[in-house]
Design a protein around this motif. Structure first.
Motif, PDB file in Angstrom:
ATOM      1  N   TYR A  37       0.810  -1.212   0.000  1.00  0.00           N
ATOM      2  CA  TYR A  37       0.000   0.000   0.000  1.00  0.00           C
ATOM      3  C   TYR A  37       0.848   1.269   0.000  1.00  0.00           C
ATOM      4  O   TYR A  37       0.672   2.155  -0.838  1.00  0.00           O
ATOM      5  N   TRP A  38       1.767   1.398   0.958  1.00  0.00           N
ATOM      6  CA  TRP A  38       2.505   2.654   1.135  1.00  0.00           C
ATOM      7  C   TRP A  38       3.498   2.922   0.015  1.00  0.00           C
ATOM      8  O   TRP A  38       3.796   4.084  -0.282  1.00  0.00           O
ATOM      9  N   ALA A  39       3.990   1.907  -0.643  1.00  0.00           N
ATOM     10  CA  ALA A  39       4.923   2.117  -1.751  1.00  0.00           C
ATOM     11  C   ALA A  39       4.265   2.867  -2.913  1.00  0.00           C
ATOM     12  O   ALA A  39       4.950   3.529  -3.697  1.00  0.00           O
ATOM     13  N   LYS A  40       2.942   2.811  -2.999  1.00  0.00           N
ATOM     14  CA  LYS A  40       2.213   3.479  -4.079  1.00  0.00           C
ATOM     15  C   LYS A  40       1.748   4.889  -3.704  1.00  0.00           C
ATOM     16  O   LYS A  40       1.083   5.539  -4.495  1.00  0.00           O
ATOM     17  N   GLN A  41       2.071   5.358  -2.510  1.00  0.00           N
ATOM     18  CA  GLN A  41       1.482   6.595  -2.007  1.00  0.00           C
ATOM     19  C   GLN A  41       2.344   7.852  -2.181  1.00  0.00           C
ATOM     20  O   GLN A  41       2.050   8.882  -1.604  1.00  0.00           O
ATOM     21  N   ASN A  42       3.399   7.778  -2.971  1.00  0.00           N
ATOM     22  CA  ASN A  42       4.208   8.955  -3.284  1.00  0.00           C
ATOM     23  C   ASN A  42       4.719   9.672  -2.023  1.00  0.00           C
ATOM     24  O   ASN A  42       4.331  10.808  -1.738  1.00  0.00           O
ATOM     25  N   ALA A  43       5.582   9.008  -1.284  1.00  0.00           N
ATOM     26  CA  ALA A  43       6.141   9.596  -0.062  1.00  0.00           C
ATOM     27  C   ALA A  43       7.226  10.615  -0.397  1.00  0.00           C
ATOM     28  O   ALA A  43       8.038  10.420  -1.286  1.00  0.00           O
ATOM     29  N   SER A  44       7.203  11.722   0.341  1.00  0.00           N
ATOM     30  CA  SER A  44       8.297  12.691   0.302  1.00  0.00           C
ATOM     31  C   SER A  44       8.753  12.878   1.743  1.00  0.00           C
ATOM     32  O   SER A  44       8.021  12.572   2.688  1.00  0.00           O
ATOM     33  N   PHE A  45       9.963  13.381   1.898  1.00  0.00           N
ATOM     34  CA  PHE A  45      10.556  13.505   3.234  1.00  0.00           C
ATOM     35  C   PHE A  45      10.933  14.941   3.492  1.00  0.00           C
ATOM     36  O   PHE A  45      11.412  15.642   2.616  1.00  0.00           O
ATOM     37  N   ARG A  46      10.705  15.364   4.737  1.00  0.00           N
ATOM     38  CA  ARG A  46      11.004  16.733   5.132  1.00  0.00           C
ATOM     39  C   ARG A  46      11.751  16.703   6.461  1.00  0.00           C
ATOM     40  O   ARG A  46      11.460  15.887   7.311  1.00  0.00           O
ATOM     41  N   ARG A  47      12.697  17.602   6.574  1.00  0.00           N
ATOM     42  CA  ARG A  47      13.473  17.717   7.817  1.00  0.00           C
ATOM     43  C   ARG A  47      13.336  19.118   8.357  1.00  0.00           C
ATOM     44  O   ARG A  47      13.629  20.090   7.693  1.00  0.00           O
ATOM     45  N   PRO A  48      12.843  19.226   9.593  1.00  0.00           N
ATOM     46  CA  PRO A  48      12.702  20.554  10.211  1.00  0.00           C
ATOM     47  C   PRO A  48      14.053  21.220  10.418  1.00  0.00           C
ATOM     48  O   PRO A  48      15.047  20.592  10.504  1.00  0.00           O
TER      49      PRO A  48
END
Length: 167
Positions: free
Chosen positions: A156-167
């Motif tokens: 499921y999660w591999a198809k959800q277009n994850a991006s990463f952010r660092r504060p």
């Protein structure tokens, strides 16, 4: 000489404006957080690790839309805000849409514990969680569920277009 004086005055004004902190807007509802990014420096490795450990400790807490404490339950952004506020002393923005532009974009290969994982494309982010290492993240997924840890490479999660952010 006059040009030099004007340049110095302009530089001093810019320095003072740059050092001032804009007023923090007050919450509009219980549990709401300011939408502005705090002026806190980038997280240290120790803080990032603390964020991941704290998030893991909340696994099993019930999901509740708008929730932002362990007693009331969490939605995804409420979980993130609670963990960051308790580990760093300041909370990120309250909504997933605001989280999607908070901090710096991080390449997938550079992610580390404590980074935010935001799912969705463009102006329509749909979900967020806290990266805890080894391809896993902690999040509050849906009504009737509870805070849990999932793997980014699951079907499921591999198809959800994850991006990463660092504060």
């Amino acid at each position: 000489m006059r040009a030099l004086s004007c340049s110095l005055l302009l530089a001093a004004t810019v320095a003072l404006v740059g050092c001032s902190t804009p007023p923090t807007p007050s919450p509009t509802a219980p549990g709401a957080w300011p939408t502005q990014r705090s002026a806190a420096p980038t997280l240290s490795d120790e803080q990032a690790h603390g964020i991941a450990i704290h998030a893991l400790g909340l696994v099993g807490t019930p999901y509740r839309y708008g929730g932002n404490t362990p007693d009331s339950g969490f939605d995804c952004s409420g979980l993130i805000g609670y963990v960051y506020r308790n580990q760093v002393g300041s909370a990120p923005p309250r909504t997933v849409a605001q989280l999607s532009s908070w901090g710096q974009v991080i390449d997938r290969s550079e992610r580390r514990t404590g980074d935010l994982v935001v799912f969705g494309r463009g102006r329509n982010p749909s979900h967020a969680g806290i990266y805890v290492g080894e391809g896993r993240f902690v999040h509050a997924p849906s009504t009737g569920g509870e805070v849990r840890m999932d793997h980014l490479e699951s079907k499921y999660w591999a198809k959800q277009n994850a991006s990463f952010r660092r504060p």
